[in-house]
Design a protein around this motif. Sequence first.
Motif, PDB file in Angstrom:
ATOM      1  N   ASP A   1      17.146  15.506  -2.023  1.00 44.78           N
ATOM      2  CA  ASP A   1      17.105  17.054  -0.672  1.00 44.78           C
ATOM      3  C   ASP A   1      16.333  17.684  -1.252  1.00 44.78           C
ATOM      4  N   LEU A   2      16.533  17.047  -3.014  1.00 43.97           N
ATOM      5  CA  LEU A   2      15.263  17.660  -4.071  1.00 43.97           C
ATOM      6  C   LEU A   2      14.134  17.827  -4.083  1.00 43.97           C
ATOM      7  N   ILE A   3      14.312  16.306  -3.690  1.00 39.43           N
ATOM      8  CA  ILE A   3      12.767  15.208  -4.122  1.00 39.43           C
ATOM      9  C   ILE A   3      11.929  15.196  -2.836  1.00 39.43           C
ATOM     10  N   GLU A   4      13.307  15.425  -1.628  1.00 42.43           N
ATOM     11  CA  GLU A   4      12.359  15.400   0.115  1.00 42.43           C
ATOM     12  C   GLU A   4      11.879  15.954  -0.138  1.00 42.43           C
ATOM     13  N   ASN A   5      12.207  17.642  -0.186  1.00 41.92           N
ATOM     14  CA  ASN A   5      11.651  18.946  -0.322  1.00 41.92           C
ATOM     15  C   ASN A   5      10.519  18.911  -1.337  1.00 41.92           C
ATOM     16  N   LEU A   6      10.639  18.587  -2.074  1.00 37.14           N
ATOM     17  CA  LEU A   6       9.087  18.729  -2.838  1.00 37.14           C
ATOM     18  C   LEU A   6       8.350  18.279  -2.721  1.00 37.14           C
ATOM     19  N   SER A   7       8.121  17.141  -2.215  1.00 35.14           N
ATOM     20  CA  SER A   7       7.414  15.606  -1.514  1.00 35.14           C
ATOM     21  C   SER A   7       6.625  16.727  -0.528  1.00 35.14           C
ATOM     22  N   LYS A   8       7.410  16.963   0.230  1.00 35.67           N
ATOM     23  CA  LYS A   8       6.407  17.772   1.351  1.00 35.67           C
ATOM     24  C   LYS A   8       6.058  19.389   0.810  1.00 35.67           C
ATOM     25  N   GLU A   9       6.445  20.020   0.073  1.00 37.42           N
ATOM     26  CA  GLU A   9       5.994  20.836  -0.030  1.00 37.42           C
ATOM     27  C   GLU A   9       4.388  20.466  -1.143  1.00 37.42           C
ATOM     28  N   LEU A  10       4.809  19.895  -1.689  1.00 43.65           N
ATOM     29  CA  LEU A  10       3.713  19.129  -2.912  1.00 43.65           C
ATOM     30  C   LEU A  10       2.931  18.362  -2.068  1.00 43.65           C
ATOM     31  N   ASN A  11       3.084  17.272  -0.722  1.00 37.62           N
ATOM     32  CA  ASN A  11       2.362  16.824  -0.389  1.00 37.62           C
ATOM     33  C   ASN A  11       2.452  15.425  -1.176  1.00 37.62           C
ATOM     34  N   LEU A  12       3.100  15.270  -1.873  1.00 36.31           N
ATOM     35  CA  LEU A  12       3.360  14.261  -2.784  1.00 36.31           C
ATOM     36  C   LEU A  12       3.370  12.888  -1.738  1.00 36.31           C
ATOM     37  N   SER A  13       3.210  12.024  -2.586  1.00 33.32           N
ATOM     38  CA  SER A  13       3.629   9.839  -1.692  1.00 33.32           C
ATOM     39  C   SER A  13       4.403   9.580  -2.924  1.00 33.32           C
ATOM     40  N   VAL A  14       5.186   9.352  -2.840  1.00 38.53           N
ATOM     41  CA  VAL A  14       6.743   8.709  -3.343  1.00 38.53           C
ATOM     42  C   VAL A  14       6.858   7.150  -3.224  1.00 38.53           C
ATOM     43  N   ILE A  15       6.936   6.750  -4.472  1.00 45.59           N
ATOM     44  CA  ILE A  15       7.589   5.618  -3.960  1.00 45.59           C
ATOM     45  C   ILE A  15       8.807   5.675  -4.904  1.00 45.59           C
ATOM     46  N   TRP A  16      10.157   5.267  -3.951  1.00 49.05           N
ATOM     47  CA  TRP A  16      11.964   5.793  -3.971  1.00 49.05           C
ATOM     48  C   TRP A  16      12.175   4.364  -4.234  1.00 49.05           C
ATOM     49  N   ILE A  17      12.932   3.336  -5.447  1.00 44.65           N
ATOM     50  CA  ILE A  17      13.874   2.885  -5.841  1.00 44.65           C
ATOM     51  C   ILE A  17      14.879   3.025  -5.890  1.00 44.65           C
ATOM     52  N   THR A  18      15.421   1.858  -5.045  1.00 40.42           N
ATOM     53  CA  THR A  18      16.873   1.986  -4.743  1.00 40.42           C
ATOM     54  C   THR A  18      17.529   0.726  -4.538  1.00 40.42           C
ATOM     55  N   HIS A  19      19.514   0.292  -5.245  1.00 46.33           N
ATOM     56  CA  HIS A  19      19.343  -0.262  -3.814  1.00 46.33           C
ATOM     57  C   HIS A  19      19.998  -0.211  -3.093  1.00 46.33           C
TER      58      HIS A  19
ATOM     59  N   ASP B   1       0.494  -1.199   0.007  1.00 47.89           N
ATOM     60  CA  ASP B   1      -0.029  -0.275   0.253  1.00 47.89           C
ATOM     61  C   ASP B   1       0.888   1.112  -0.039  1.00 47.89           C
ATOM     62  N   LEU B   2       0.225   2.099  -0.241  1.00 41.82           N
ATOM     63  CA  LEU B   2       0.989   3.564  -0.642  1.00 41.82           C
ATOM     64  C   LEU B   2      -0.448   4.474   0.311  1.00 41.82           C
ATOM     65  N   TYR B   3       0.119   5.437   1.269  1.00 35.99           N
ATOM     66  CA  TYR B   3      -0.720   6.151   2.030  1.00 35.99           C
ATOM     67  C   TYR B   3      -0.120   7.657   1.490  1.00 35.99           C
ATOM     68  N   PRO B   4      -1.319   8.427   1.325  1.00 35.39           N
ATOM     69  CA  PRO B   4      -0.926  10.008   1.383  1.00 35.39           C
ATOM     70  C   PRO B   4       0.188  10.476   1.785  1.00 35.39           C
ATOM     71  N   GLY B   5       0.941  11.326   1.278  1.00 34.49           N
ATOM     72  CA  GLY B   5       2.001  11.996   1.558  1.00 34.49           C
ATOM     73  C   GLY B   5       3.341  10.894   2.073  1.00 34.49           C
ATOM     74  N   GLU B   6       3.212   9.634   2.016  1.00 30.80           N
ATOM     75  CA  GLU B   6       4.171   8.401   2.788  1.00 30.80           C
ATOM     76  C   GLU B   6       5.323   8.637   1.416  1.00 30.80           C
ATOM     77  N   THR B   7       6.320   8.022   1.609  1.00 30.85           N
ATOM     78  CA  THR B   7       7.669   7.881   0.811  1.00 30.85           C
ATOM     79  C   THR B   7       8.331   6.106   1.480  1.00 30.85           C
ATOM     80  N   LEU B   8       7.778   5.498   0.124  1.00 36.94           N
ATOM     81  CA  LEU B   8       8.054   4.287   0.475  1.00 36.94           C
ATOM     82  C   LEU B   8       8.926   3.517  -0.285  1.00 36.94           C
ATOM     83  N   ALA B   9      10.201   3.251   0.274  1.00 36.71           N
ATOM     84  CA  ALA B   9      11.326   2.810  -0.719  1.00 36.71           C
ATOM     85  C   ALA B   9      11.589   1.285  -1.140  1.00 36.71           C
ATOM     86  N   LEU B  10      11.078   1.083  -2.483  1.00 36.39           N
ATOM     87  CA  LEU B  10      11.412   0.134  -3.172  1.00 36.39           C
ATOM     88  C   LEU B  10      12.836  -0.699  -3.452  1.00 36.39           C
ATOM     89  N   VAL B  11      13.165  -1.224  -2.538  1.00 38.22           N
ATOM     90  CA  VAL B  11      15.075  -1.900  -2.123  1.00 38.22           C
ATOM     91  C   VAL B  11      15.498  -2.967  -2.627  1.00 38.22           C
TER      92      VAL B  11
END
Length: 333
Positions: free
Chosen positions: A200-218, A30-40
Motif C-alpha cells: 500500500d505504501l509503495i502504491e500510494n507513493l507512486s501515485k503521489e510522486l507520479n513514479l513509474s514502478v518496476i515491481w519484481i515478484t514471484h 517498455d515502461l511508461y510514465p506513471g505506469e507500474t510494470l510487474a516482472l513475474v
Amino acid sequence: MEPLLTVKDLSVSFNTTDGTVYAVNNISFDLYPGETLALVGESGCGKSVTTMSLLGLIPKISGNNMSGTAVFNDGVSKKDLLKMSEEGIRKVRGGQIGFVFQDPLNSLNPVMTIGQQIAEPLMEHLKIDKNEAERRTIELLERVHIPDAADRIRIYPHELSGGMRQRVMIAIAISCSPKILIADEPTTALDVTIQAQIVDLIENLSKELNLSVIWITHDLSVVAGLADRVLVMYAGTGIEIAQVDELYDYPSHPYTRGLLGALPNPDMESSKRLISIPGSPPDIYTAPYSCVFASRCKFAFDLCHKELPKLVELGNNHQAACFIAEQLRSEYV
C-alpha cells in the motif's frame, strides 16, 4: 505516450567455474510514465539480474557479458544506461532511478545511522548542505510512516524491525524524487500484515510522486491489484506480456496458465487440488535454442524442441512466446 524506459534485446551472461550462465536472454519491454510494470516468475528466472544490469550493479569483470539497449528518457535527453560510464550511471542510480532491495538488513550499512544513509544521496545528487539534508530526511521518514522520525534518524538498522527497515529503504529510494522506482521483491522477508502495508505504501507513493514502478515478484496474486502491465519471465526469457486484466482473463502461455492455476481461490471447491507444474527448470548453462518451457509443457510438440518461439502479437497489446498462443487464447474468448 513516449516510453520513459525502453529495454530491447537485453542479454546477460556470467562466466563461472562450471561454465557460462545465460541469466537473461533477449528481454524487451517498455515502461511508461506513471505506469507500474510487474516482472513475474519463479526464483532464478532472471528478474533481479534484469533490473540490476540497468543500473550498473552487475560487476564489470572478465566473463560477465551484457548486450542490448536500455534507453532512459529523463525529459531532457535519451541515454542508453548500458553504455554509460561508471560516473554517468552513478548520477542516474539513486537520483533518477531508485532501487528498493529485497533484504533491507543486508542492504543497509550496519555502521551508519539511518539518517546518514538517507541524507547521503540527498547531498550527493541534490548538492544540499547537511542541515537541509537532515530536515528532508525527517520529512522522508514521516512520509513512509515511521513514527518519532526526528528521534529515529540517529538509530542504526539493527534497532528497527524488518518492516521499518524496508520503510527506510523506500525513503532512500524516493529521496531524490526519481522518475523510476524499482522494487525487488520488497515484501519477501516480511509477515503478511506488514507485506500489505508495504504494498500500500509503495502504491500510494507512486501515485503521489507520479513514479513509474518496476515491481519484481514471484507471486501473481500480489500484482493483481497493483500492476498496470505484467511481464512473465521463465528461465531468463520473457514469455508473455500484457495488461494485468488481459493476462488474468486470457493467459496465453502454458507457464502463465500454470502460475495462475497454482493460486488459491476462495471460491474453489475444497476437494479440488491446486495445479502444480511438473518437472524442473531448464539448464541455464546452455543458451536457449528451443522453447525453454517445452520439457514441462503438456502442449509441447516437435517444433517446440527444435525452435525458439518469438513473442507474437495476440491483440490488445498482448504478446506471448508460444507456437500455439493464439489457440490457447481463443479457449477463453
